[in-house]
Design an enzyme around this catalytic site. Sequence first.
Site, PDB file in Angstrom:
ATOM      1  N   CYS A  58       2.233  -5.566   8.842  1.00 13.74           N
ATOM      2  CA  CYS A  58       2.739  -4.227   8.544  1.00 13.74           C
ATOM      3  C   CYS A  58       2.073  -3.198   9.452  1.00 13.74           C
ATOM      4  CB  CYS A  58       2.487  -3.866   7.081  1.00 13.74           C
ATOM      5  SG  CYS A  58       3.409  -2.400   6.545  1.00 13.74           S
ATOM      6  N   CYS A  62      -0.362   1.462   3.237  1.00 23.97           N
ATOM      7  CA  CYS A  62      -0.156   2.050   1.915  1.00 23.97           C
ATOM      8  C   CYS A  62      -1.248   1.556   0.967  1.00 23.97           C
ATOM      9  CB  CYS A  62       1.222   1.684   1.386  1.00 23.97           C
ATOM     10  SG  CYS A  62       2.558   2.231   2.471  1.00 23.97           S
ATOM     11  N   CYS A  65      -0.365  -0.961  -1.888  1.00 23.52           N
ATOM     12  CA  CYS A  65       0.367  -2.177  -1.532  1.00 23.52           C
ATOM     13  C   CYS A  65      -0.224  -3.403  -2.223  1.00 23.52           C
ATOM     14  CB  CYS A  65       0.340  -2.376  -0.017  1.00 23.52           C
ATOM     15  SG  CYS A  65       1.214  -3.868   0.529  1.00 23.52           S
TER      16      CYS A  65
END
Length: 335
Positions: A58, A62, A65
């Site tokens: 990714c 975040c 996550c």
Amino acid sequence: MSKQMKHNILAKKMSVSIQKIIFIAITSLTSTLSYNASPSSMVANRVKSVNYFISRECNYKCKFCFHTQKNTHKLGLGKAKLGLQLLQHSGTEKINFAGGEPFLNPELLGELCKYAREDCGMAVSIISNGSLIKPDWMKRYGEYVDILGVSVDSFDPATNAAIGRGGDTDKNQHVNRMLKVRELCSNQGILFKMNTVVCSLNHDEDMNEHVSRLEPYRWKAFQCLILKGENAGGPNDINDARKLQISKDQFDAFIDRHSGQSMLIPEPNTVMQNSYLMLDEELRFLDCSENGKVPSQSILEVGVEQALSQAGFDDLMFHKRGGIYAWTRERSISN
């Protein structure tokens, strides 16, 4: 060498050849019968919709996550296609490609979308953060995609930066990127979906004006979920999302504030945690029933039915939350 000896050798060779032919014929017949046999109705009812995390890679960070970048593994196209074949034969009707960020592997993602749609007859959806979706990709592969979901946790740049979507404080461009994806979906006839994780940083936000303008096909709101081994702050966890948790009352207040949005689908932890069939990058089902992620054996090794028995999947909750819906977009005759 006598004629009798030659005759015996020839007869032996012919016998071996006949045995080989019989073996090949039986093997082929068994394989055909096995492939064409109807899948168990019980299995077919449980695997109608499957989520395949093609990679944990990714480009965002975040903080909440719960499927973090613990490795960069991914299957080659051939093995991934075989996995789709196994799912299709078992009764899967819809495949959702996710990550990580699936568009970090655009060629693999595109070819899997094409294969799932054209060869397996599946509805195809993708969940993305929206940052890497290019017009060229959409022109090449968009026709194979039914639904494209983008993660939208806030319409405030500072909040998105605090969450970790985009990472660039007051200059955060996540919303602008999402708006471009919305336009690309409209141009391609792809159904646009929004996913929002409701946490301590955004639970007071009013998104009504923005959502009404975007008119997503579906809008899912998830209560921030903590899973051991991913985001629980443990020694092997990449994230610690405990400070981002909210109460059920706080989550319900967010839902009530947006209750006028007919496309809104609320999913608190009790609904979400075990009602999704998730395959990781090795095509292993992930069992979240003990508040972590325990992988099954790969469907490539033991088949879908046996792996499914290790998935901890709550199919009753899947149906209760409306897991089956109109997931195929309209297509022109030329498509």
